[in-house]
Scaffold this active site. Sequence first.
Site, PDB file in Angstrom:
ATOM      1  N   SER A 139       0.855  -1.195   0.000  1.00  0.00           N
ATOM      2  CA  SER A 139       0.000   0.000   0.000  1.00  0.00           C
ATOM      3  C   SER A 139       0.885   1.236   0.000  1.00  0.00           C
ATOM      4  O   SER A 139       1.979   1.216   0.591  1.00  0.00           O
ATOM      5  CB  SER A 139      -0.882   0.018   1.250  1.00  0.00           C
ATOM      6  OG  SER A 139      -1.542   1.266   1.361  1.00  0.00           O
ATOM      7  N   TYR A 153      -1.675  -0.362  10.277  1.00  0.00           N
ATOM      8  CA  TYR A 153      -1.797  -0.977   8.938  1.00  0.00           C
ATOM      9  C   TYR A 153      -0.621  -0.539   8.067  1.00  0.00           C
ATOM     10  O   TYR A 153      -0.005  -1.358   7.362  1.00  0.00           O
ATOM     11  CB  TYR A 153      -3.129  -0.549   8.325  1.00  0.00           C
ATOM     12  CG  TYR A 153      -3.302  -0.796   6.840  1.00  0.00           C
ATOM     13  CD1 TYR A 153      -3.707  -2.048   6.357  1.00  0.00           C
ATOM     14  CD2 TYR A 153      -3.107   0.231   5.912  1.00  0.00           C
ATOM     15  CE1 TYR A 153      -3.896  -2.261   4.993  1.00  0.00           C
ATOM     16  CE2 TYR A 153      -3.295   0.027   4.556  1.00  0.00           C
ATOM     17  CZ  TYR A 153      -3.690  -1.221   4.104  1.00  0.00           C
ATOM     18  OH  TYR A 153      -3.868  -1.425   2.745  1.00  0.00           O
TER      19      TYR A 153
HETATM   20  P1  NAD Z   1     -11.397  -5.744  -0.389  1.00  0.00           P
HETATM   21  O1  NAD Z   1     -11.849  -5.597   1.028  1.00  0.00           O
HETATM   22  O2  NAD Z   1     -12.325  -5.411  -1.483  1.00  0.00           O
HETATM   23  O3  NAD Z   1     -10.873  -7.228  -0.636  1.00  0.00           O
HETATM   24  C1  NAD Z   1     -10.087  -7.866   0.320  1.00  0.00           C
HETATM   25  C2  NAD Z   1     -10.041  -9.339   0.036  1.00  0.00           C
HETATM   26  O4  NAD Z   1      -9.312  -9.957   1.103  1.00  0.00           O
HETATM   27  C3  NAD Z   1     -11.422  -9.988   0.003  1.00  0.00           C
HETATM   28  O5  NAD Z   1     -11.518 -10.807  -1.136  1.00  0.00           O
HETATM   29  C4  NAD Z   1     -11.461 -10.845   1.264  1.00  0.00           C
HETATM   30  O6  NAD Z   1     -12.159 -12.063   1.061  1.00  0.00           O
HETATM   31  C5  NAD Z   1      -9.999 -11.107   1.526  1.00  0.00           C
HETATM   32  N1  NAD Z   1      -9.771 -11.331   2.952  1.00  0.00           N
HETATM   33  C6  NAD Z   1     -10.012 -10.455   3.976  1.00  0.00           C
HETATM   34  N2  NAD Z   1      -9.738 -11.047   5.145  1.00  0.00           N
HETATM   35  C7  NAD Z   1      -9.329 -12.308   4.862  1.00  0.00           C
HETATM   36  C8  NAD Z   1      -8.931 -13.424   5.654  1.00  0.00           C
HETATM   37  N3  NAD Z   1      -8.873 -13.360   6.999  1.00  0.00           N
HETATM   38  N4  NAD Z   1      -8.605 -14.570   5.022  1.00  0.00           N
HETATM   39  C9  NAD Z   1      -8.643 -14.662   3.675  1.00  0.00           C
HETATM   40  N5  NAD Z   1      -9.001 -13.648   2.869  1.00  0.00           N
HETATM   41  C10 NAD Z   1      -9.341 -12.482   3.464  1.00  0.00           C
HETATM   42  O7  NAD Z   1     -10.032  -4.925  -0.455  1.00  0.00           O
HETATM   43  P2  NAD Z   1      -9.184  -4.298  -1.666  1.00  0.00           P
HETATM   44  O8  NAD Z   1      -9.322  -2.838  -1.574  1.00  0.00           O
HETATM   45  O9  NAD Z   1      -9.475  -4.991  -2.940  1.00  0.00           O
HETATM   46  O10 NAD Z   1      -7.715  -4.648  -1.142  1.00  0.00           O
HETATM   47  C11 NAD Z   1      -6.858  -5.592  -1.780  1.00  0.00           C
HETATM   48  C12 NAD Z   1      -5.441  -5.324  -1.304  1.00  0.00           C
HETATM   49  O11 NAD Z   1      -5.048  -3.999  -1.676  1.00  0.00           O
HETATM   50  C13 NAD Z   1      -5.275  -5.393   0.213  1.00  0.00           C
HETATM   51  O12 NAD Z   1      -4.036  -5.996   0.527  1.00  0.00           O
HETATM   52  C14 NAD Z   1      -5.276  -3.928   0.631  1.00  0.00           C
HETATM   53  O13 NAD Z   1      -4.608  -3.732   1.849  1.00  0.00           O
HETATM   54  C15 NAD Z   1      -4.552  -3.325  -0.557  1.00  0.00           C
HETATM   55  N6  NAD Z   1      -4.793  -1.877  -0.728  1.00  0.00           N
HETATM   56  C16 NAD Z   1      -6.054  -1.399  -0.927  1.00  0.00           C
HETATM   57  C17 NAD Z   1      -6.237  -0.029  -1.088  1.00  0.00           C
HETATM   58  C18 NAD Z   1      -7.604   0.577  -1.285  1.00  0.00           C
HETATM   59  O14 NAD Z   1      -7.745   1.809  -1.120  1.00  0.00           O
HETATM   60  N7  NAD Z   1      -8.615  -0.194  -1.647  1.00  0.00           N
HETATM   61  C19 NAD Z   1      -5.129   0.838  -1.063  1.00  0.00           C
HETATM   62  C20 NAD Z   1      -3.872   0.298  -0.864  1.00  0.00           C
HETATM   63  C21 NAD Z   1      -3.707  -1.060  -0.697  1.00  0.00           C
END
Ligand code: NAD
Length: 244
Positions: A139, A153
């Site tokens: 991130s 985080y």
């Molecule tokens: P999201 O919440 O839409 O998806 C998260 C996914 O993680 C889901 O499919 C969920 O099933 C899975 N997950 C959550 N807890 C879990 C567990 N205990 N066991 C197995 N699977 C689990 O989130 P996103 O925004 O698509 O995020 C994806 C990645 O990108 C993450 O690592 C997040 O930290 C990173 N990220 C997101 C953003 C943002 O703004 N959306 C920014 C920077 C980084």
Amino acid sequence: MAERTVLITGGTRGIGRALALRLAADGIDLVLGYAHDEGAASQTQAEVEALGVRCATVRADLSTETGVDELFDRALAAVPRLDGVVSNAGGTFHIGPLVDTPVDVIQRVLDLNLRAAILVARRAVGALPEGGVLVNVSSGAATTGSPGEYVHYAAAKAGVDALTKGLAIEAAAHGVRVVGVAPGTTETDVHADAGDPGRPARVASRHPMGRVAHPEEIAEVIAFALSPAASYVAGTTIRATGGA
Ligand code: NAD
């Protein structure tokens, strides 16, 4: 990447789902891990299969060691081999200054974003053949520190960047590349799950481009990191943060 199979953790919604559709369009077979939402898993699986590739889904809680082992054991039973692993599952779960963040939330965030990332990476480098690729989804928070929102985080994701650096050197000896991708704020349900569905709109003006990312824009960078086009990229984390 024709005739290849990629495992995506958290592959059934958000950035993971966008990546699944992006890779499926290139003919890549998939294994999609997810936490608990059976409906989202079935829907994404159907969308991916409609693009003409094979897709297995595996429900496993990656915040436990047994969950990580279950994901890999079931994935490797379902497909002949894995050519790529995208360690994408993550979440924030809460927004606020560290002093107001409950310890159990901090533990949950560390278990999923750092401990699970390390355990997934450990199984991935053991499973990937020569030419395989592990992509760790980090991130932009790892370098901004996310003050007032979730510094714990951010610290976990900084740990993921260190994991990418060190493991890339270990894995290079086996012909496996390890690459990080650090998204900036992206329009997914992760913000609603943290109790702040309006966050992307609220923080858009912090970004030089005046907007946050669409999941497809992040998926494109991860697809590049996985591809032979990135054959000399390892041990680094590619920022996709709109200049932030
Ligand atoms: P999201 O919440 O839409 O998806 C998260 C996914 O993680 C889901 O499919 C969920 O099933 C899975 N997950 C959550 N807890 C879990 C567990 N205990 N066991 C197995 N699977 C689990 O989130 P996103 O925004 O698509 O995020 C994806 C990645 O990108 C993450 O690592 C997040 O930290 C990173 N990220 C997101 C953003 C943002 O703004 N959306 C920014 C920077 C980084």
